[in-house]
Design a protein around this motif. Structure first.
Motif, short mmCIF file in Angstrom:
data_model
loop_
_atom_site.label_atom_id
_atom_site.label_comp_id
_atom_site.label_asym_id
_atom_site.label_seq_id
_atom_site.Cartn_x
_atom_site.Cartn_y
_atom_site.Cartn_z
N UNK A 65 1.15 -1.30 0.02
CA UNK A 65 0.00 0.40 -0.11
C UNK A 65 0.81 1.42 0.09
N UNK A 66 2.40 1.07 -0.25
CA UNK A 66 2.65 2.17 -0.17
C UNK A 66 2.18 3.32 -1.73
N UNK A 67 1.37 4.30 -1.03
CA UNK A 67 0.64 5.08 -2.33
C UNK A 67 -0.09 6.25 -1.57
N UNK A 68 -0.03 6.66 -2.76
CA UNK A 68 -1.17 8.59 -1.77
C UNK A 68 -1.58 8.87 -3.25
N UNK A 69 -2.86 9.55 -2.90
CA UNK A 69 -3.88 9.80 -4.06
C UNK A 69 -3.72 11.76 -3.74
N UNK A 70 -5.14 11.72 -4.75
CA UNK A 70 -5.37 13.36 -4.52
C UNK A 70 -6.90 13.44 -5.19
N UNK A 71 -7.97 14.65 -4.69
CA UNK A 71 -8.94 15.17 -5.39
C UNK A 71 -8.97 16.07 -5.51
N UNK A 72 -9.39 16.65 -6.56
CA UNK A 72 -10.01 17.89 -7.09
C UNK A 72 -10.61 18.40 -8.18
N UNK A 73 -10.89 19.68 -8.50
CA UNK A 73 -11.86 19.35 -9.91
C UNK A 73 -11.40 20.71 -10.54
N UNK A 74 -12.03 20.31 -11.64
CA UNK A 74 -12.26 21.34 -13.18
C UNK A 74 -13.67 21.75 -13.63
N UNK A 75 -13.67 23.11 -13.72
CA UNK A 75 -15.72 24.00 -13.96
C UNK A 75 -15.46 24.60 -14.64
N UNK A 130 -25.04 23.00 -14.52
CA UNK A 130 -25.19 23.57 -12.94
C UNK A 130 -24.22 22.49 -11.58
N UNK A 131 -23.17 22.56 -11.17
CA UNK A 131 -22.50 21.11 -9.97
C UNK A 131 -22.06 19.89 -11.04
N UNK A 132 -22.13 20.05 -11.88
CA UNK A 132 -21.33 19.33 -12.76
C UNK A 132 -19.67 19.47 -12.56
N UNK A 133 -19.04 18.91 -12.77
CA UNK A 133 -17.87 19.46 -13.45
C UNK A 133 -16.78 18.06 -13.27
N UNK A 134 -15.47 18.39 -13.97
CA UNK A 134 -14.45 17.09 -14.12
C UNK A 134 -13.38 16.97 -12.75
N UNK A 135 -13.55 15.36 -12.62
CA UNK A 135 -12.97 15.29 -11.46
C UNK A 135 -11.97 15.07 -11.70
N UNK A 136 -10.81 14.86 -11.23
CA UNK A 136 -9.47 14.93 -11.31
C UNK A 136 -9.22 14.39 -9.92
N UNK A 137 -8.02 13.10 -10.22
CA UNK A 137 -7.89 11.79 -9.42
C UNK A 137 -6.09 11.77 -9.63
N UNK A 138 -5.22 12.49 -9.03
CA UNK A 138 -3.77 12.20 -9.36
C UNK A 138 -3.37 11.88 -8.70
N UNK A 163 -15.63 12.68 -15.54
CA UNK A 163 -17.32 13.56 -15.72
C UNK A 163 -17.96 13.28 -14.74
N UNK A 164 -18.18 14.43 -13.47
CA UNK A 164 -19.31 14.02 -12.44
C UNK A 164 -20.09 14.93 -12.69
N UNK A 165 -21.26 14.43 -12.00
CA UNK A 165 -22.61 14.66 -11.75
C UNK A 165 -22.41 15.20 -10.49
N UNK A 166 -23.72 16.36 -10.26
CA UNK A 166 -23.72 17.43 -8.57
C UNK A 166 -24.48 16.20 -8.23
#
Ligand SMILES: *Cc1c(COP(=O)(O)O)cnc(C)c1O
Length: 354
Positions: A65-75, A130-138, A163-166
């Motif tokens: 389990x040597x791993x890390x992640x992030x989560x952010x969105x583009x609007x 409205x409320x949608x975005x592109x979820x980014x997972x580094x 791509x993610x919904x509200x």
């Protein structure tokens, strides 16, 4: 370092309806990858067609389990611009997680540049309703093909996009939360303050039992005394007691959320008192009894703000704010989503154009 781009020759069909996107179910045409070796450092950053990874069955991450992640969105804004919300904070947090997991650091500015370049390539995948975005997972995985517990010598840094919904199709609604007495998520000195896979593996059992009891998520208490409040599910948590906004202080076992940081800065800029301190579950129940518990809500990138309508602590149930979304939760949600989507002028300098 220059990022090479190899475009797909067989682009996928875009989703037919933005209202049925859901969360984390479909992925875009490309992914970003760069490699690390002890000799070369981080090298060969590239955007390539999205597809499976080929990993040796002995690969370190699969076993230890040597791993890390992030989560952010583009609007996507009404003016058809693409915005990222505080992406430098996610890249800084990657290095906080990396440090704890013995993963070599990345360059924060390069990480932000890579995000922008990748989102630029996937621009057409950023939804607009409205409320949608592109979820980014580094994320970063340890890739040495070797059985043995020690830090890997090779890694891959990858970014995928969905791509993610509200998050809440009917808007912001209060959820029922189970106060977890049996299982713990993290302890001081452990890996709770890193965004790493093991924390989520440790949380599944509690989440499953809470859902079996018809609760949406669990409220985590500290791992030693099961007394002080830590987080709610995969969100940070806030309480409004007698007009004061209180959130647990970060003391090593709590994930330092960027939404948490933004809510604190926003409310303080509006003249409210926000206190980061130890807060026990007993204090919350006592405040409720005294009629002083005004609101409770979780904060995180996925839902932004998630009001808590009910708590169940060992069978003792309390309903918060008549199971209605509170004023502070609603206004904070409106402001943060307004900044993210470009509907409100960004006086904080939190958004970055792609
Ligand atoms: C990601 C995460 C959060 C929220 O962080 P944000 O940066 O606000 O999205 C809170 N708690 C846990 C355990 C998390 O993994």
């Amino acid at each position: 370092m220059t990022i090479t781009i190899q475009r797909t020759t067989s682009p996928k069909a875009k989703p037919e309806s933005e209202s049925a996107l859901g969360f984390g179910k479909i992925f875009t045409d490309h992914m970003f990858i760069m490699d690390y070796s002890t000799e070369k450092g981080w090298y060969d950053p590239r955007i390539v067609p999205y597809g499976p990874l080929l990993l040796d069955p002995s690969t370190t991450v699969l076993h230890y389990g040597q791993t890390i992640f992030e989560g952010l969105k583009a609007y996507r804004t009404v003016d058809d611009e693409i915005l990222l919300f505080r992406p430098e904070k996610n890249m800084e947090r990657i290095n906080v997680s990396n440090e704890r997991l013995c993963i070599p650091p990345i360059d924060v500015d390069f990480g932000v540049a890579a995000l922008k370049e990748f989102v630029g390539v996937e621009r057409d995948w950023v939804p607009s309703s409205e409320g949608t975005s592109l979820y980014l997972r580094p994320f970063i995985i340890a890739t040495d093909p070797f059985l043995g517990v020690h830090p890997s010598h090779t890694y891959q840094f990858i970014i995928i996009a969905s791509p993610s919904g509200q998050y809440y199709p009917e808007g912001v609604n209060p959820v029922k939360i189970w106060v977890e007495n049996k299982y713990v998520r993290a302890v001081k000195g452990g890996i709770g303050c890193s965004k790493t896979a093991g924390n989520y593996a440790a949380s599944l059992k509690a989440q499953q039992e809470a859902q079996d009891a018809k609760y949406t998520q669990v409220l985590w208490l500290d791992g030693v005394e099961r007394k002080n409040i830590e987080e709610v599910g995969t969100m940070n948590v806030f309480f409004v007691i007698g007009g004061e906004v209180i959130t647990p202080a970060l003391q090593g076992s709590i994930l330092p959320g960027i939404t948490r940081m933004s809510v604190i800065e926003l409310l303080r800029s509006q003249g409210m008192t926000v206190t980061e301190r130890v807060i026990s579950i007993q204090e919350v129940y006592d405040a409720h009894k005294a009629g002083r518990l005004d609101e409770a809500f979780g904060t995180g990138t996925a839902a932004v703000i998630s009001p808590i309508g009910e708590l169940n602590w060992g069978g003792d149930k309390i309903v918060i704010n008549g199971n209605q979304t509170g004023k502070i939760a609603q206004e904070t949600y409106n402001t943060i989503t307004g900044l993210q989507s470009g509907r409100l002028a960004d006086t904080f300098g939190w958004t970055t154009k792609v």
